[in-house]
Design an enzyme around this catalytic site. Structure first.
Site, PDB file in Angstrom:
ATOM      1  N   TYR A  44      22.368  40.466  25.951  1.00  0.00           N
ATOM      2  CA  TYR A  44      21.807  39.352  25.151  1.00  0.00           C
ATOM      3  C   TYR A  44      20.843  39.883  24.094  1.00  0.00           C
ATOM      4  CZ  TYR A  44      19.965  34.757  24.028  1.00  0.00           C
ATOM      5  OH  TYR A  44      19.622  33.612  23.366  1.00  0.00           O
ATOM      6  N   PHE A  96      28.787  28.227  -5.429  1.00  0.00           N
ATOM      7  CA  PHE A  96      29.770  28.306  -4.350  1.00  0.00           C
ATOM      8  C   PHE A  96      29.495  27.122  -3.434  1.00  0.00           C
ATOM      9  CE2 PHE A  96      31.923  29.568  -0.484  1.00  0.00           C
ATOM     10  CZ  PHE A  96      33.184  29.733  -1.020  1.00  0.00           C
ATOM     11  N   THR A  97      30.573  26.576  -2.866  1.00  0.00           N
ATOM     12  CA  THR A  97      30.486  25.300  -2.153  1.00  0.00           C
ATOM     13  C   THR A  97      29.420  25.306  -1.054  1.00  0.00           C
ATOM     14  OG1 THR A  97      32.270  26.103  -0.765  1.00  0.00           O
ATOM     15  CG2 THR A  97      32.894  24.671  -2.599  1.00  0.00           C
ATOM     16  N   ASP A 185      24.494  37.179  -3.518  1.00  0.00           N
ATOM     17  CA  ASP A 185      25.586  36.891  -2.599  1.00  0.00           C
ATOM     18  C   ASP A 185      26.508  38.092  -2.735  1.00  0.00           C
ATOM     19  OD1 ASP A 185      28.035  36.211  -1.426  1.00  0.00           O
ATOM     20  OD2 ASP A 185      27.605  34.072  -1.629  1.00  0.00           O
ATOM     21  N   LYS A 228      35.214  38.850   4.494  1.00  0.00           N
ATOM     22  CA  LYS A 228      35.988  39.308   3.341  1.00  0.00           C
ATOM     23  C   LYS A 228      35.995  40.844   3.311  1.00  0.00           C
ATOM     24  CE  LYS A 228      34.924  34.910   2.302  1.00  0.00           C
ATOM     25  NZ  LYS A 228      34.190  34.029   3.225  1.00  0.00           N
ATOM     26  N   ARG A 352      40.791  24.825  -6.203  1.00  0.00           N
ATOM     27  CA  ARG A 352      39.430  25.132  -6.647  1.00  0.00           C
ATOM     28  C   ARG A 352      39.203  24.405  -7.969  1.00  0.00           C
ATOM     29  NH1 ARG A 352      36.405  27.421  -2.469  1.00  0.00           N
ATOM     30  NH2 ARG A 352      36.885  25.242  -2.119  1.00  0.00           N
ATOM     31  N   PHE A 415      36.570  18.896   0.220  1.00  0.00           N
ATOM     32  CA  PHE A 415      37.860  19.566   0.085  1.00  0.00           C
ATOM     33  C   PHE A 415      38.423  20.051   1.420  1.00  0.00           C
ATOM     34  CE2 PHE A 415      34.321  22.349  -0.369  1.00  0.00           C
ATOM     35  CZ  PHE A 415      34.630  23.384   0.489  1.00  0.00           C
TER      36      PHE A 415
HETATM   37  C1  P61 Z   1      36.715  31.700   0.765  1.00  0.00           C
HETATM   38  F1  P61 Z   1      37.246  26.772   0.509  1.00  0.00           F
HETATM   39  N1  P61 Z   1      34.407  31.987   1.184  1.00  0.00           N
HETATM   40  O1  P61 Z   1      36.519  32.214  -0.354  1.00  0.00           O
HETATM   41  P1  P61 Z   1      31.680  31.862   5.306  1.00  0.00           P
HETATM   42  N2  P61 Z   1      29.736  33.123  -0.282  1.00  0.00           N
HETATM   43  C2  P61 Z   1      30.922  33.374  -0.867  1.00  0.00           C
HETATM   44  C3  P61 Z   1      32.093  33.021  -0.207  1.00  0.00           C
HETATM   45  O2  P61 Z   1      33.260  33.270  -0.798  1.00  0.00           O
HETATM   46  C4  P61 Z   1      32.035  32.393   1.070  1.00  0.00           C
HETATM   47  C5  P61 Z   1      30.756  32.155   1.636  1.00  0.00           C
HETATM   48  C6  P61 Z   1      29.642  32.523   0.944  1.00  0.00           C
HETATM   49  C7  P61 Z   1      35.570  31.522   1.640  1.00  0.00           C
HETATM   50  C8  P61 Z   1      35.705  30.665   2.888  1.00  0.00           C
HETATM   51  C9  P61 Z   1      35.512  29.268   2.427  1.00  0.00           C
HETATM   52  O3  P61 Z   1      34.773  26.080  -0.089  1.00  0.00           O
HETATM   53  C10 P61 Z   1      34.998  27.021   0.869  1.00  0.00           C
HETATM   54  O4  P61 Z   1      31.805  33.142   6.080  1.00  0.00           O
HETATM   55  C11 P61 Z   1      30.949  34.009  -2.198  1.00  0.00           C
HETATM   56  O5  P61 Z   1      32.965  31.230   4.972  1.00  0.00           O
HETATM   57  O6  P61 Z   1      30.733  30.922   5.956  1.00  0.00           O
HETATM   58  C12 P61 Z   1      33.206  31.974   1.750  1.00  0.00           C
HETATM   59  O7  P61 Z   1      30.992  32.355   3.932  1.00  0.00           O
HETATM   60  C13 P61 Z   1      30.616  31.480   2.951  1.00  0.00           C
HETATM   61  C14 P61 Z   1      36.543  28.577   1.835  1.00  0.00           C
HETATM   62  C15 P61 Z   1      34.238  28.764   2.299  1.00  0.00           C
HETATM   63  C16 P61 Z   1      36.280  27.448   1.094  1.00  0.00           C
HETATM   64  C17 P61 Z   1      33.978  27.615   1.553  1.00  0.00           C
HETATM   65  O8  P61 Z   1      37.833  31.345   1.171  1.00  0.00           O
END
Ligand code: P61
Length: 444
Positions: A44, A96-97, A185, A228, A352, A415
């Site tokens: 833990y 970013f969303t 980021d 990623k 997007r 979305f």
């Molecule tokens: C993606 F449709 N991205 O691109 P988490 N910062 C950035 C990202 O690209 C990102 C996160 C933070 C995704 C997954 C995803 O609207 C969406 O590990 C530059 O996904 O929590 C994630 O990181 C967030 C798809 C996220 C989406 C949000 O496909």
């Protein structure tokens, strides 16, 4: 598509042939990552796996303090709770969303300070991830309460486009001059480093390791979705240079994620992540997947399909406004085009455009894109040929693709879960008379 409400997020993966929804958590683990997972220490607290993760992040990015989270938005959440005061603002390149959502949930306001080229699909400007320095200075000088300045590497919403080190340096100096924290980021920092090496004069001789470190050191800290660049199915972290900030983040992590020695991950997840961080500095690995995106982009460009230029890091983005000129943006052209690609050949992509980007009741006239995203180390060239065939097949029938209307609209990040109905029936789009490539991917 009917069952899935014309939302590609709502398809079952077993009903998808080539899954280009996202590069998030969908890459292949290396044998070294799988082997490291066997060493997962599930204690833990005080887990060996955490200390190996911490060491890898320190070695690669140079920040002394590492706070693990279950994925990127976990880190965004902690950061927003720590730095955003009610009424404060966060200037950033585009948006970013999830990043914007967490800032707003903490009472802050998002301000876009990206260069204008970021929103012009056919502009070949090489650094669409740059921040407009005049816009940023105006915001900083006006006396707003600025929580932090955020710059995103390989700017996702603009098509996976890099910033230059020249711009990053200027943003860093400007921001620090005003005594405001500067947070990256850094989710796609490896590809940004590769593009700097290829495109920015003076950096061709630098190794990827040097460039990643150089980029990270311009900021006070960074958040990462490790799903990623680090090839893991789950994981993320915040990393910062300041002990006081690290302490405040840790006070949040214990409330929302878990003890600071695992932050929502299992020990074996942290092992895979530590190894993935090291692999993300290997130029051969990064170049391999970035050139896959370029290859798909070239196939589409040759076929005359309108795409975002230059081709970005992790995906090819199709410009739905130009692809479907008969639709108004309010008819969700990119959402509909993503459905059409699926109907034509089982290719799953992601909207997007207005569905992802429209904010509250503000009118939206920004980018309207479909993202064909490449999981790393997964697909073959033959899959990409199939994808290009599917896209060009739909392009030849573009005028028959109908618009969509919402039948269910969630309040936040709509979305992901929204449902739609077509405004007219979809035509028969399935490609006839061509065998799908004989490659079993993700077969159960
Ligand atoms: C993606 F449709 N991205 O691109 P988490 N910062 C950035 C990202 O690209 C990102 C996160 C933070 C995704 C997954 C995803 O609207 C969406 O590990 C530059 O996904 O929590 C994630 O990181 C967030 C798809 C996220 C989406 C949000 O496909």
């Amino acid at each position: 598509m009917d069952e899935a409400g014309y939302n590609t997020f709502l398809l079952r993966s077993e009903d998808v042939f080539v899954d280009l929804l996202t590069d998030s958590g969908t890459s292949a683990l290396s044998q070294e990552q799988r082997a490291a997972m066997e060493l997962g220490d599930e204690a833990y607290s005080g887990s060996r796996s955490f200390f190996r993760l911490e060491q890898a992040a320190r070695d690669v990015f140079g920040y002394p303090y590492v706070i693990p989270t279950h994925q990127g938005r976990g880190a965004e959440h902690l950061l927003a709770r720590t730095l955003v005061r009610p009424g404060s603002i966060v200037p950033s390149n585009l948006y970013f969303t999830t990043s914007r959502e967490h800032v707003e949930l903490a009472g802050g306001r998002w301000v876009d300070v990206a260069v204008t080229e970021a929103s012009v699909p056919d502009s070949t400007f090489p650094f669409k991830g740059n921040i407009d320095l005049a816009k940023l200075e105006e915001v900083l000088a006006t006396g707003y309460d600025v929580a932090y300045v955020r710059q995103e590497a390989c700017l996702n919403m603009a098509g996976g486009q890099p910033f230059s080190i020249e711009n990053l340096t200027a943003v860093s100096e400007l921001t620090r001059g005003y005594g405001v924290p500067f947070i990256l980021d850094a989710t796609r920092i490896s590809e940004n480093a590769l593009f700097v090496k290829e495109r920015e004069p003076g950096y061709a001789q630098h190794s990827l390791t040097e460039l990643i470190r150089l980029i990270a050191q311009h900021a006070d800290g960074a958040i990462f979705s490790s799903k990623k660049d680090h090839f893991v199915p789950i994981g993320g972290f915040a990393a910062v240079g300041d002990l006081e900030l690290a302490r405040r983040l840790r006070e949040q992590v214990v409330v929302y994620e878990g003890f600071p020695h695992y932050g929502g991950m299992a020990g074996h997840d942290m092992e895979a992540l530590a190894q993935g961080i090291r692999e993300s500095t290997d130029e051969r690995v990064v170049r391999a997947y970035v050139s896959q995106a370029r290859y798909l982009g070239e196939l589409l460009e040759d076929a005359g399909v309108p795409i975002v230029l230059p081709v970005g890091a992790h995906a090819v983005f199709v410009d739905a406004k130009t692809f479907l000129p008969h639709l108004d943006q309010i008819e969700c052209p990119a959402q509909s085009l993503a459905a059409a690609f699926y109907l034509a050949g089982g290719v799953r992509s992601m909207e997007r455009g207005i569905v992802s980007g429209q904010h509250g009741h503000d009118p939206y006239d920004g980018l309207e894109l479909v993202r064909l995203t490449l999981p790393r180390r997964v697909y073959t060239q033959e899959h990409l040929t199939w994808v290009a065939d599917v896209v060009t097949h739909v392009y030849a029938r573009a005028e028959q693709v109908p618009g969509l209307r919402f039948t269910y609209e969630p309040e936040r990040l709509r979305f992901f879960l929204a449902r739609f109905a077509p405004l007219a029936p979809f035509p028969e789009l399935a490609i006839e008379g061509r065998e799908t490539p004989v490659v079993a991917v993700g077969a159960a």
